[in-house]
Design an enzyme around this catalytic site. Structure first.
Site, PDB file in Angstrom:
ATOM      1  N   SER A  58      43.726  49.011 106.621  1.00  0.00           N
ATOM      2  CA  SER A  58      44.799  49.466 107.152  1.00  0.00           C
ATOM      3  C   SER A  58      45.532  50.634 106.334  1.00  0.00           C
ATOM      4  O   SER A  58      45.235  50.866 105.152  1.00  0.00           O
ATOM      5  CB  SER A  58      45.743  48.444 107.090  1.00  0.00           C
ATOM      6  OG  SER A  58      47.135  48.614 107.487  1.00  0.00           O
ATOM      7  N   TYR A  62      49.952  41.376 102.820  1.00  0.00           N
ATOM      8  CA  TYR A  62      49.167  42.273 103.516  1.00  0.00           C
ATOM      9  C   TYR A  62      48.450  43.648 103.019  1.00  0.00           C
ATOM     10  O   TYR A  62      47.457  43.947 103.040  1.00  0.00           O
ATOM     11  CB  TYR A  62      49.984  42.756 105.075  1.00  0.00           C
ATOM     12  CG  TYR A  62      49.090  42.955 106.148  1.00  0.00           C
ATOM     13  CD1 TYR A  62      48.019  42.820 106.870  1.00  0.00           C
ATOM     14  CD2 TYR A  62      49.142  44.713 106.255  1.00  0.00           C
ATOM     15  CE1 TYR A  62      47.465  43.269 107.799  1.00  0.00           C
ATOM     16  CE2 TYR A  62      48.331  45.400 107.288  1.00  0.00           C
ATOM     17  CZ  TYR A  62      47.630  44.595 107.896  1.00  0.00           C
ATOM     18  OH  TYR A  62      46.723  45.304 108.977  1.00  0.00           O
TER      19      TYR A  62
END
Length: 253
Positions: free
Chosen positions: A145, A158
Site C-alpha cells: 500500500s 495497517y
C-alpha cells in the site's frame, strides 16, 4: 519481444473473490492463465471460480483457506498444484484494515491485522516457492500500500504491516533471484474497493482524501489490472524487489 500472454501459466490469488483480487483474477484469466482464488468462505470461493470460467472460458478453481494458518496454507498450495500441475504466479492480496487510534487499539486486533497482512504473505511464499524453484520460474506480487511509505492517523497496524511487507518483498527478491523468481510489491493508493467504502461514505473523510489526490478522484480497480499483468508476465523479467506506487499522485508531495 515477450508479451503479456499468460497462456498455460497458473496463478494463485489470495483474497481473490472481491475487490482488487477479483479484478486481477478476471484480467489474468482473460490472458489465458489458470486461476485459483481463495477465501475463508468455501462457497464464495467456488462461486467466484464458476463465474470466472463462465466469463472468460478459462480454467478456475476456488479454494477455502485461512491464510494465517500455516497448515491450511500448505494444503492450499498442494490443492492448486494437484489441479494445475504448477504455480507460476503468487499474488498475496488478502488483507484487512481496522481503523482506531493507537491508544484504543486492542492487542488482539493488532495481531489479526499483522497476521493477515504480513504473516500470511510469508506463509504463502514458503508454501509456494519450493514449487517455483523446481520449475525454475516464479512471479510473486505482494499487495502492499502507499501507506507502507506514508502514514495516516488511526492506521497504525495497517501502515506497519504494509511497510513490513515492502521490506519482506525485497528480501524475497534477493533470496530467490538465482531461481528465476521475481518478487515485487504493488502499493495502491485510494481505490474504490469494499474495504474503503466506509471512507467514501463519510463526506468529511472522503473530501479529506480527495484533497490529497491531484487527480481529484478515487482509483477504479480496473486501473491496476495493467500493472498486475505486467508483473505477472515475461515483460517484467528484469524487475524485482521494487515497490510500485500507483496512487493518483497522493505521495508526490
Amino acid at each position: 519481444m515477450t508479451s503479456f500472454n499468460l497462456e498455460g501459466k497458473s496463478v494463485l490469488i489470495t483474497g481473490g473473490v472481491q475487490g482488487l483480487g477479483l479484478e486481477f483474477a478476471r484480467a489474468l484469466s482473460r490472458e489465458g492463465a489458470h486461476v485459483a482464488v481463495t477465501s475463508r468462505d468455501e462457497l464464495k470461493a467456488k462461486a467466484v471460480a464458476d463465474s470466472l470460467r463462465e466469463e472468460t472460458g478459462g480454467r478456475a478453481i476456488g479454494v477455502a483457506v485461512d491464510v494465517t494458518d500455516s497448515a491450511g496454507v500448505k494444503r492450499m498450495a498442494d490443492e492448486v498444484m494437484q489441479s494445475f500441475g504448477r504455480i507460476d504466479i503468487l499474488i498475496n492480496n488478502a488483507g484487512i484494515n481496522v481503523r482506531k487510534p493507537i491508544l484504543e487499539y486492542d492487542e488482539d486486533i493488532w495481531d489479526m491485522v499483522q497476521s493477515t497482512n504480513l504473516k500470511a504473505p510469508f506463509l504463502c511464499a514458503k508454501a509456494v516457492v519450493p514449487y517455483m524453484i523446481k520449475q525454475r520460474f516464479g512471479r510473486i506480487i505482494n499487495m502492499a500500500s502507499m501507506l507502507g511509505t506514508v502514514a495516516l492517523p488511526e492506521r497504525s497496524a495497517y501502515c506497519s504491516s504494509k511497510g513490513g511487507l515492502i521490506q519482506l518483498t525485497k528480501v524475497m527478491a534477493l533470496e530467490w533471484a538465482d531461481h528465476n523468481i521475481t518478487a515485487n510489491a504493488v502499493c495502491p493508493g485510494p481505490f474504490a474497493t469494499e474495504m474503503n467504502q466506509v471512507v467514501i461514505a463519510n463526506p468529511e473523510a472522503n473530501q479529506h482524501f480527495l484533497n490529497h489526490l491531484p487527480v481529484k478522484r478515487w482509483g477504479e480497480p480496473t486501473e491496476l489490472a495493467g500493472l498486475i499483468l505486467y508483473l505477472a508476465s515475461d515483460m517484467s523479467s528484469f524487475m524485482t524487489g521494487s515497490a510500485i506506487v500507483i496512487d493518483g499522485g497522493w505521495t508526490i508531495e
